[in-house]
Design a protein around this motif. Structure first.
Motif, PDB file in Angstrom:
ATOM      1  N   PHE A 342       0.829  -1.209   0.000  1.00 42.78           N
ATOM      2  CA  PHE A 342       0.000   0.000   0.000  1.00 42.78           C
ATOM      3  C   PHE A 342       0.860   1.254   0.000  1.00 42.78           C
ATOM      4  O   PHE A 342       0.552   2.243  -0.650  1.00 42.78           O
ATOM      5  CB  PHE A 342      -0.921   0.033   1.217  1.00 42.78           C
ATOM      6  CG  PHE A 342      -1.954  -1.044   1.204  1.00 42.78           C
ATOM      7  CD1 PHE A 342      -2.751  -1.238   0.087  1.00 42.78           C
ATOM      8  CD2 PHE A 342      -2.123  -1.881   2.288  1.00 42.78           C
ATOM      9  CE1 PHE A 342      -3.705  -2.237   0.049  1.00 42.78           C
ATOM     10  CE2 PHE A 342      -3.074  -2.884   2.268  1.00 42.78           C
ATOM     11  CZ  PHE A 342      -3.865  -3.058   1.146  1.00 42.78           C
ATOM     12  N   LYS A 343       1.967   1.186   0.770  1.00 47.47           N
ATOM     13  CA  LYS A 343       2.836   2.358   0.844  1.00 47.47           C
ATOM     14  C   LYS A 343       3.385   2.657  -0.554  1.00 47.47           C
ATOM     15  O   LYS A 343       3.381   3.798  -1.016  1.00 47.47           O
ATOM     16  CB  LYS A 343       3.976   2.075   1.832  1.00 47.47           C
ATOM     17  CG  LYS A 343       4.712   3.305   2.249  1.00 47.47           C
ATOM     18  CD  LYS A 343       5.526   3.051   3.497  1.00 47.47           C
ATOM     19  CE  LYS A 343       6.337   4.250   3.945  1.00 47.47           C
ATOM     20  NZ  LYS A 343       6.539   5.287   2.988  1.00 47.47           N
ATOM     21  N   GLN A 344       3.808   1.589  -1.235  1.00 47.75           N
ATOM     22  CA  GLN A 344       4.376   1.792  -2.568  1.00 47.75           C
ATOM     23  C   GLN A 344       3.303   2.227  -3.569  1.00 47.75           C
ATOM     24  O   GLN A 344       3.603   2.923  -4.529  1.00 47.75           O
ATOM     25  CB  GLN A 344       5.083   0.521  -3.044  1.00 47.75           C
ATOM     26  CG  GLN A 344       6.383   0.317  -2.280  1.00 47.75           C
ATOM     27  CD  GLN A 344       6.999  -1.053  -2.483  1.00 47.75           C
ATOM     28  OE1 GLN A 344       6.399  -1.946  -3.061  1.00 47.75           O
ATOM     29  NE2 GLN A 344       8.198  -1.223  -1.978  1.00 47.75           N
ATOM     30  N   LEU A 345       2.065   1.845  -3.301  1.00 48.59           N
ATOM     31  CA  LEU A 345       0.992   2.260  -4.219  1.00 48.59           C
ATOM     32  C   LEU A 345       0.677   3.735  -4.069  1.00 48.59           C
ATOM     33  O   LEU A 345       0.382   4.418  -5.030  1.00 48.59           O
ATOM     34  CB  LEU A 345      -0.293   1.483  -3.914  1.00 48.59           C
ATOM     35  CG  LEU A 345      -0.437   0.123  -4.548  1.00 48.59           C
ATOM     36  CD1 LEU A 345      -1.661  -0.586  -4.005  1.00 48.59           C
ATOM     37  CD2 LEU A 345      -0.565   0.257  -6.054  1.00 48.59           C
ATOM     38  N   SER A 346       0.744   4.217  -2.812  1.00 49.55           N
ATOM     39  CA  SER A 346       0.295   5.595  -2.619  1.00 49.55           C
ATOM     40  C   SER A 346       1.435   6.606  -2.565  1.00 49.55           C
ATOM     41  O   SER A 346       1.267   7.737  -2.973  1.00 49.55           O
ATOM     42  CB  SER A 346      -0.557   5.705  -1.356  1.00 49.55           C
ATOM     43  OG  SER A 346       0.199   5.239  -0.274  1.00 49.55           O
ATOM     44  N   ASP A 347       2.589   6.195  -2.079  1.00 49.71           N
ATOM     45  CA  ASP A 347       3.624   7.206  -1.859  1.00 49.71           C
ATOM     46  C   ASP A 347       4.699   7.208  -2.929  1.00 49.71           C
ATOM     47  O   ASP A 347       5.563   8.064  -2.935  1.00 49.71           O
ATOM     48  CB  ASP A 347       4.344   6.971  -0.521  1.00 49.71           C
ATOM     49  CG  ASP A 347       3.384   7.022   0.635  1.00 49.71           C
ATOM     50  OD1 ASP A 347       2.293   7.552   0.422  1.00 49.71           O
ATOM     51  OD2 ASP A 347       3.735   6.536   1.722  1.00 49.71           O
ATOM     52  N   SER A 348       4.728   6.211  -3.768  1.00 44.16           N
ATOM     53  CA  SER A 348       5.876   6.167  -4.653  1.00 44.16           C
ATOM     54  C   SER A 348       5.443   5.903  -6.083  1.00 44.16           C
ATOM     55  O   SER A 348       4.301   5.621  -6.363  1.00 44.16           O
ATOM     56  CB  SER A 348       6.827   5.065  -4.208  1.00 44.16           C
ATOM     57  OG  SER A 348       6.289   3.837  -4.616  1.00 44.16           O
TER      58      SER A 348
END
Ligand SMILES: Cc1cc2nc3c(=O)[nH]c(=O)nc-3n(C[C@H](O)[C@H](O)[C@H](O)COP(=O)(O)OP(=O)(O)OC[C@H]3O[C@@H](n4cnc5c(N)ncnc54)[C@H](O)[C@@H]3O)c2cc1C
Length: 498
Positions: A342-348
């Motif tokens: 999720f972090k990679q989907l939203s922040d990167s």
């Protein structure tokens, strides 16, 4: 005799075809113009080498929405579709090699929940009660109301609809709501998979998503024999019966205007269709930014760049020349730390390293979608919209996903692939004019739900309306059908007010 009003619907996706049916019933002369050569939009069907692939949606949930839609025309959806209830509903691959089948039998599911988190069975029942309450209010009563309309929001009787639900049920995040019932990551993953496949972090998604568990566990997961494409064919046939005309290979690139109205839509190759009203089913952001003249935009570039756009998807259609033992019709691969995903989907803007993903194997229950002895596989991995996409990235990512898949199912497939097609960010842009290559339009998060979504009507052009996954209620087949129904009512209200 009064001249019929002419409605042009731009896009033959599920919402475009649904609004076309509704307007034809209201005596509009309706033409659907579609940039591609077939109907269905994200739900198109790909036929190759005797494989039949649903190109996008594969979960037939909330069947009553489609039943009710057909009833509006005194039609029975069962005359168009042969629906079966899948059992098991789906298979979940969890950490440490644990694999569970979610059943149509609640008692069986309670046993599964207890085996993962002792004592969770009772909480599961309580969670399902909450889910049912949410479902009955949201789908039963609010689904077809335009929650972006000031008139609807000012209606005090609307408050009554929320009876039995607290503010925290509606406005807390999905993670918080699930944490009240379940402690383990595993159970939360099983419950929250739907949001994960939409590429949203459960902490960003509204708690009201819990209603999907009622659909899942109490109603069940359905499948139309022949594939989800049959639903699109059913709506297309219905629209033809109602007199709707279709013009394919008609890519709308501009409009002609007069008196703050669109008077005709123009295609890339100079085709022209006159219109009294225009309904845009194509990408909302693309329409605002690339088709409309600047002075007619409701939302400018800054607005769109501040919006959270729904995830794109890395999709693979695979034909395999053997039967695979360890798969069901729907398979969720949720074994790795999905917080990172999720972090990679939203922040990167990188392709997620260790993603959660989904594999549909419809040939497990339907012999018509693959040649005998073969398997039809459809992989979907949520990846960020706007991420760079090129051939070498596609090849590397494909290898990564297949390797992981082979490990989890305990079988090699790479030497058995007889058909392969990848569809991802650039294809979404090319085929659908999708803003940043989004698969799902505007993300369904806390800040973009209900009255916080984009409007159904242009604020600058009196006869331009929108339907589909950008507007309320959001993405998903049933939500898109609901959006068409809301819009149809709105158009009638607007005409009556004139
Ligand atoms: C990979 C994937 C899996 C999914 N899985 C599920 C699922 O299992 N269950 C579920 O319920 N939902 C699922 N969804 C979501 C669901 O498919 C979508 O929300 C829904 O199909 C969107 O329909 P729509 O009518 O809004 O838009 P679209 O299907 O995108 O239709 C828009 C149409 O407009 C056309 N168009 C665009 N611009 C123009 C133009 N300028 N001129 C002419 N035509 C134009 C496009 O070609 C397209 O045909 C999935 C989506 C994807 C991408």
């Amino acid at each position: 005799m009064e001249k019929k009003q002419k409605a042009i619907v731009v896009g033959a996706g599920i919402s475009g075809m649904s609004i076309a049916c509704l307007l034809a019933k209201k005596n509009f002369e309706v033409t659907v113009v579609e940039k591609n050569s077939i109907y269905g939009g994200r739900g198109r069907v790909l036929k190759s080498n005797d494989f039949v692939f649903d190109m996008g949606p594969s979960w037939y949930l909330l069947p009553e929405v489609f039943d009710d839609f057909f009833k509006l025309f005194n039609e029975d959806i069962n005359d168009y579709l042969d629906l079966v209830k899948l059992d098991p509903s789906y298979r979940v691959f969890l950490p440490k090699g644990k694999v569970v089948n979610i059943s149509t039998d609640i008692e069986e599911n309670i046993k599964i929940f207890e085996s993962i988190e002792p004592g969770s069975g009772e909480n599961f029942k309580k969670y399902l009660e909450k889910s049912e309450k949410l479902y009955k209010v949201l789908v039963g009563r609010l689904f077809y109301k335009d929650l972006t309309s000031r008139k609807v929001l000012m209606d005090r009787s609307l408050l009554k609809e929320f009876k039995g639900l607290s503010a925290s049920d509606l406005f807390s995040n999905y993670e918080k709501l699930c944490s009240k019932y379940f402690k383990t990551e595993e159970l939360k993953r099983i419950i929250q998979y739907g949001v994960a496949l939409l590429g949203s972090h459960p902490e960003d998604a509204p708690g009201l998503y819990a209603m999907m568990s009622y659909a899942d566990y109490k109603q069940g997961v359905f499948y139309p024999k022949g594939g989800i494409g049959k639903l699109f064919t059913a709506i297309y046939k219905l629209s033809k019966k109602l007199g709707v005309e279709y013009k394919f290979n008609f890519d709308v690139t501009s409009f002609n205007y007069s008196d703050n109205k669109i008077v005709s839509v123009i295609s890339t190759d100079g085709q022209k269709e006159d219109s009294d009203i225009v309904i845009m089913n194509g990408d909302y952001a693309h329409t605002e930014l690339k088709i409309l003249e600047d002075k007619y935009r409701t939302y400018d570039e800054k607005y769109w760049s501040n919006k959270k756009i729904g995830a794109s998807a890395f999709i693979v259609y695979l034909g395999v020349n053997k039967k695979l033992k360890n798969l069901e019709h729907h398979n969720l691969f949720l074994d790795r730390d999905w917080k990172d995903h999720f972090k990679q989907l939203s922040d990167s803007d990188i392709w997620p390293e260790k993603p959660a993903y989904y594999v549909c194997a419809p040939s497990k229950t339907d012999p018509t979608v693959a040649p005998s002895g073969c398997e039809n596989l459809f992989f979907t991995v949520p990846i960020p919209a706007g991420v760079e996409d090129n051939d070498s990235m596609r090849i590397k990512y494909f290898d990564k996903i297949i390797k992981h898949f082979e490990q989890l199912i305990g079988e090699e497939i790479k030497y058995n692939i007889i058909y392969k097609k990848i569809f991802t960010v650039n294809d979404f842009i090319q085929d659908f004019h999708a803003y940043k290559g989004t698969a799902l339009g505007l993300a369904n998060n806390l800040k973009q739900t209900g009255f916080l979504r984009v409007g159904y009507q242009s604020k600058k052009l009196n006869n331009l309306y929108y339907t589909g996954q950008y507007v309320h209620p959001g993405s998903g087949l049933s939500a898109c059908v609901a959006s068409a129904r809301i819009l149809s009512d709105k158009i009638t209200d607007d005409l009556n007010e004139k």
